[in-house]
Scaffold this motif. Structure first.
Motif, PDB file in Angstrom:
ATOM      1  N   LEU A 146     -36.951 -46.874 -13.042  1.00  0.00           N
ATOM      2  CA  LEU A 146     -37.334 -45.467 -13.341  1.00  0.00           C
ATOM      3  C   LEU A 146     -38.050 -44.632 -12.245  1.00  0.00           C
ATOM      4  N   LEU A 147     -38.687 -45.632 -11.336  1.00  0.00           N
ATOM      5  CA  LEU A 147     -39.581 -44.704 -10.280  1.00  0.00           C
ATOM      6  C   LEU A 147     -39.060 -43.669  -9.642  1.00  0.00           C
ATOM      7  N   GLY A 148     -37.735 -43.825  -9.260  1.00  0.00           N
ATOM      8  CA  GLY A 148     -36.891 -42.526  -8.551  1.00  0.00           C
ATOM      9  C   GLY A 148     -36.437 -41.314  -9.392  1.00  0.00           C
ATOM     10  N   ASP A 149     -37.000 -41.319 -10.871  1.00  0.00           N
ATOM     11  CA  ASP A 149     -36.140 -40.667 -11.838  1.00  0.00           C
ATOM     12  C   ASP A 149     -34.669 -40.555 -11.665  1.00  0.00           C
ATOM     13  N   PRO A 150     -34.056 -41.516 -11.544  1.00  0.00           N
ATOM     14  CA  PRO A 150     -32.681 -41.723 -11.147  1.00  0.00           C
ATOM     15  C   PRO A 150     -31.789 -40.972 -12.315  1.00  0.00           C
ATOM     16  N   GLY A 151     -30.641 -40.516 -12.099  1.00  0.00           N
ATOM     17  CA  GLY A 151     -29.549 -40.127 -13.114  1.00  0.00           C
ATOM     18  C   GLY A 151     -28.708 -41.318 -13.758  1.00  0.00           C
ATOM     19  N   VAL A 152     -28.834 -42.348 -12.943  1.00  0.00           N
ATOM     20  CA  VAL A 152     -28.043 -43.660 -13.324  1.00  0.00           C
ATOM     21  C   VAL A 152     -29.023 -44.762 -13.290  1.00  0.00           C
ATOM     22  N   LEU A 153     -28.746 -45.474 -14.398  1.00  0.00           N
ATOM     23  CA  LEU A 153     -29.525 -47.005 -14.674  1.00  0.00           C
ATOM     24  C   LEU A 153     -28.645 -47.888 -14.527  1.00  0.00           C
ATOM     25  N   VAL A 154     -28.708 -49.165 -13.769  1.00  0.00           N
ATOM     26  CA  VAL A 154     -27.887 -50.272 -14.097  1.00  0.00           C
ATOM     27  C   VAL A 154     -28.580 -51.442 -13.981  1.00  0.00           C
ATOM     28  N   LEU A 155     -28.566 -51.945 -15.295  1.00  0.00           N
ATOM     29  CA  LEU A 155     -29.581 -53.060 -15.817  1.00  0.00           C
ATOM     30  C   LEU A 155     -29.008 -54.193 -16.237  1.00  0.00           C
ATOM     31  N   ASP A 156     -29.245 -55.327 -15.419  1.00  0.00           N
ATOM     32  CA  ASP A 156     -28.256 -56.694 -15.798  1.00  0.00           C
ATOM     33  C   ASP A 156     -29.253 -57.519 -17.036  1.00  0.00           C
ATOM     34  N   GLU A 157     -28.676 -57.506 -18.013  1.00  0.00           N
ATOM     35  CA  GLU A 157     -29.218 -58.386 -19.028  1.00  0.00           C
ATOM     36  C   GLU A 157     -30.989 -57.996 -19.437  1.00  0.00           C
ATOM     37  N   PRO A 158     -31.178 -56.750 -19.585  1.00  0.00           N
ATOM     38  CA  PRO A 158     -32.468 -56.435 -19.562  1.00  0.00           C
ATOM     39  C   PRO A 158     -33.108 -56.785 -20.902  1.00  0.00           C
ATOM     40  N   ALA A 159     -32.526 -57.162 -21.798  1.00  0.00           N
ATOM     41  CA  ALA A 159     -33.145 -57.700 -23.104  1.00  0.00           C
ATOM     42  C   ALA A 159     -33.828 -59.022 -22.937  1.00  0.00           C
ATOM     43  N   ASN A 160     -33.095 -59.741 -21.959  1.00  0.00           N
ATOM     44  CA  ASN A 160     -33.620 -61.137 -21.701  1.00  0.00           C
ATOM     45  C   ASN A 160     -35.117 -61.461 -21.490  1.00  0.00           C
ATOM     46  N   GLY A 161     -35.517 -62.337 -22.287  1.00  0.00           N
ATOM     47  CA  GLY A 161     -36.779 -62.699 -22.450  1.00  0.00           C
ATOM     48  C   GLY A 161     -37.731 -61.766 -23.414  1.00  0.00           C
ATOM     49  N   LEU A 162     -37.115 -60.752 -24.038  1.00  0.00           N
ATOM     50  CA  LEU A 162     -37.957 -59.981 -24.708  1.00  0.00           C
ATOM     51  C   LEU A 162     -37.973 -60.453 -26.268  1.00  0.00           C
ATOM     52  N   ASP A 163     -39.052 -60.177 -26.899  1.00  0.00           N
ATOM     53  CA  ASP A 163     -39.039 -60.506 -28.355  1.00  0.00           C
ATOM     54  C   ASP A 163     -38.551 -59.371 -29.057  1.00  0.00           C
ATOM     55  N   PRO A 164     -38.167 -59.667 -30.382  1.00  0.00           N
ATOM     56  CA  PRO A 164     -37.560 -58.688 -31.107  1.00  0.00           C
ATOM     57  C   PRO A 164     -38.050 -57.432 -31.198  1.00  0.00           C
ATOM     58  N   GLU A 165     -39.379 -57.343 -30.923  1.00  0.00           N
ATOM     59  CA  GLU A 165     -40.247 -56.184 -31.028  1.00  0.00           C
ATOM     60  C   GLU A 165     -39.774 -55.304 -29.690  1.00  0.00           C
ATOM     61  N   GLY A 166     -39.891 -56.094 -28.596  1.00  0.00           N
ATOM     62  CA  GLY A 166     -39.587 -55.799 -27.336  1.00  0.00           C
ATOM     63  C   GLY A 166     -38.183 -55.086 -27.429  1.00  0.00           C
ATOM     64  N   ILE A 167     -37.435 -55.853 -27.760  1.00  0.00           N
ATOM     65  CA  ILE A 167     -35.746 -55.568 -27.788  1.00  0.00           C
ATOM     66  C   ILE A 167     -35.568 -54.197 -28.416  1.00  0.00           C
ATOM     67  N   ALA A 168     -36.258 -54.023 -29.770  1.00  0.00           N
ATOM     68  CA  ALA A 168     -36.164 -52.583 -30.251  1.00  0.00           C
ATOM     69  C   ALA A 168     -36.764 -51.454 -29.470  1.00  0.00           C
ATOM     70  N   TRP A 169     -37.707 -51.945 -28.530  1.00  0.00           N
ATOM     71  CA  TRP A 169     -38.320 -50.686 -27.894  1.00  0.00           C
ATOM     72  C   TRP A 169     -37.474 -50.551 -26.762  1.00  0.00           C
ATOM     73  N   MET A 170     -36.734 -51.590 -26.109  1.00  0.00           N
ATOM     74  CA  MET A 170     -36.019 -51.360 -25.137  1.00  0.00           C
ATOM     75  C   MET A 170     -34.819 -50.521 -25.617  1.00  0.00           C
ATOM     76  N   ARG A 171     -34.369 -50.842 -26.809  1.00  0.00           N
ATOM     77  CA  ARG A 171     -33.038 -50.164 -27.271  1.00  0.00           C
ATOM     78  C   ARG A 171     -33.497 -48.455 -27.383  1.00  0.00           C
ATOM     79  N   GLY A 172     -34.636 -48.080 -28.103  1.00  0.00           N
ATOM     80  CA  GLY A 172     -35.316 -47.030 -28.104  1.00  0.00           C
ATOM     81  C   GLY A 172     -35.255 -46.168 -26.645  1.00  0.00           C
ATOM     82  N   LEU A 173     -35.847 -46.815 -25.731  1.00  0.00           N
ATOM     83  CA  LEU A 173     -36.064 -46.237 -24.245  1.00  0.00           C
ATOM     84  C   LEU A 173     -34.630 -45.989 -23.677  1.00  0.00           C
ATOM     85  N   LEU A 174     -33.721 -46.991 -23.934  1.00  0.00           N
ATOM     86  CA  LEU A 174     -32.428 -46.819 -23.203  1.00  0.00           C
ATOM     87  C   LEU A 174     -31.603 -45.573 -23.949  1.00  0.00           C
ATOM     88  N   ARG A 175     -31.887 -45.377 -24.964  1.00  0.00           N
ATOM     89  CA  ARG A 175     -31.259 -44.288 -25.871  1.00  0.00           C
ATOM     90  C   ARG A 175     -31.643 -43.046 -25.584  1.00  0.00           C
TER      91      ARG A 175
END
Ligand SMILES: Nc1ncnc2c1ncn2[C@@H]1O[C@H](COP(=O)(O)OP(=O)(O)OP(=O)(O)O)[C@@H](O)[C@H]1O
Length: 316
Positions: A146-175
Motif C-alpha cells: 500500500l506504500l505507494g498508494d497504487p491503483g492496482v494490488l496484486v496479492l498472492d494468498e494474503p489470508a494465509n496465516g491469518l486467524d478468522p478475525e484477521g481474515i474478516a479484517w483483510m476482507r473489509g480492507l480489500l473491499r
C-alpha cells in the motif's frame, strides 16, 4: 492513485517441458476485488510473477495499465504486490523495513506510519520482523504493497496465516480499497474464501482459463439441480434421459449411480415409469459453489487426458 486495468493475453510459461501457464488470457477491472482461483499448482503464482516482471513469459503479455511492470517509471506507485510475506529482513523492525522500501522508491516517508496504522501494526512498528507471526508478516507485506498508494494490488494468498478475525479484517480492507476504485487481484485456492470476498473470479486449472465471471454468475451456475438416480438398468436410464434432452454422468460418490442434469426428479420418475424402468433411488441434490469449483477444476485435469496430480479435495 491512478486507476489501471490488468490485461493478460496469450500468456505461456514452460518449466522443464511442462506448460505451467498455457495460453492464459483475462482482464481484471478497477473498482473490483477479483479472485484468482485454482487448485495448488494451477499456475497462479507463476502468472502473478509474470505480471510483476519477476519471471519472463515464453509468449504473450501481462500488462498493467497498458504497460509491462518494468515499463512503469515508478512501479510501486502503480502496483502494490504481496507475493512472499517473509521477504523482509528478519533483523529489521517493521518501520525500518517500510522506511527503506519508501526511500528506495522515492515515496514520502510519512506514508510509513499511515500504512502501519492501516494494517494495524502501529503498536509493534519498532519490533523486529523476525519475531512476527505469519499473520503479522502478511499485514506487513500488505503495508508494503500500500506504500505507494497504487491503483492496482496484486496479492498472492494474503489470508494465509491469518486467524478468522484477521481474515474478516483483510476482507473489509480489500473491499474498501476496491470501493476507492482500485483494481484488487487476489489469488487463493479456497473458493469459499473468494465467494465471500470477490466480485469477480478468474478460475484456472493446469495453466488454462476455466472461466471468468462474476461470483453471482458462478453461484447461479452452481445452483442448478442434479438428480442422483440408481436404476436397475443404468444404460437404459441414460438413453432415456438423453432422449429427454438431459445429460447423465456416472456419480463420482456412488457406484452404479448416475447424476442427471437438465431434468427434475419428478420428470425422471414419470419417464422411467412410462418406459417400465425400475428405479432404486431418486435423490435431487443441489450443487454448492464448492462442488461447481471442484467439478470445473477436475474437468480441467481430465481435459489434459492424464491425471498427474489429484485435485485437492476432489471427490472425482
Ligand atoms: N521456477 C520453477 N521451476 C520449475 N517449476 C516451477 C517453477 N515455478 C513453478 N513451477 C511449477 O509450475 C507449476 C505451477 O506452480 P504455481 O506456483 O504457479 O502454482 P499455484 O497455482 O500458484 O499453486 P499454489 O496454490 O500451490 O501456490 C507447479 O507444478 C510448480 O511446481
Amino acid at each position: 492513485m491512478t486507476k489501471a486495468t490488468i490485461e493478460v493475453s496469450g500468456l505461456v510459461k514452460t518449466y522443464a517441458k511442462k506448460r505451467v501457464v498455457d495460453g492464459l488470457s483475462f482482464t481484471v477491472n478497477p473498482g473490483t476485488v477479483t479472485g484468482f482461483l485454482g487448485p495448488n499448482g494451477a499456475g497462479k503464482s507463476t502468472t502473478l510473477r509474470m505480471l510483476l516482471g519477476l519471471t519472463r513469459p515464453d509468449a504473450g503479455t501481462a500488462l498493467i495499465g497498458g504497460r509491462g511492470y518494468h515499463e512503469h517509471p515508478e512501479p510501486l506507485r502503480v502496483v502494490g504486490a504481496l507475493m512472499d510475506a517473509r521477504w523482509a529482513h528478519p533483523k529489521r523492525s517493521a518501520r525500518a523495513h517500510l522506511t527503506w522500501l519508501a526511500r528506495s522508491n522515492r515515496i514520502p516517508v510519512q506514508r510509513v506510519d499511515e500504512v502501519l496504522a492501516q494494517v494495524g501494526l502501529t503498536d509493534v512498528a519498532g519490533k523486529r520482523v523476525g519475531g512476527f507471526s505469519l499473520g503479522m508478516a502478511q499485514r506487513l507485506g500488505l503495508a508494503g504493497a500500500l506504500l505507494g498508494d497504487p491503483g492496482v494490488l496484486v496479492l498472492d494468498e494474503p489470508a494465509n496465516g491469518l486467524d478468522p478475525e484477521g481474515i474478516a479484517w483483510m476482507r473489509g480492507l480489500l473491499r474498501a480499497l476496491a470501493a476507492e476504485g482500485r483494481t484488487v487481484f487476489v489469488s487463493s485456492h479456497l473458493l469459499a474464501e473468494m465467494a465471500q470476498l470477490a466480485d469477480d473470479v478468474v478460475m484456472i486449472g493446469r495453466g488454462k482459463l476455466i472461466t471468468q465471471g462474476s461470483v453471482t454468475d458462478l453461484t447461479s451456475l452452481s445452483s442448478t439441480e442434479e438428480v442422483l438416480v440408481r436404476a436397475e438398468e443404468p444404460e437404459r436410464l441414460r438413453d432415456l434421459v438423453v432422449e429427454h434432452g438431459a445429460t447423465a454422468v456416472e456419480a463420482p460418490e456412488r457406484a452404479e449411480a448416475l447424476l442427471v442434469s437438465g431434468m427434475s426428479s419428478e420428470d425422471i420418475g414419470r419417464a422411467a415409469a412410462r418406459a417400465g424402468l425400475v428405479l432404486f433411488e431418486l435423490a435431487p441434490r443441489r450443487r454448492t459453489v464448492e462442488d461447481a469449483y471442484l467439478k470445473l477444476t477436475a474437468d480441467s485435469v481430465e481435459y489434459r487426458g492424464s491425471v498427474q496430480q489429484p485435485v485437492e479435495g476432489s471427490r472425482a
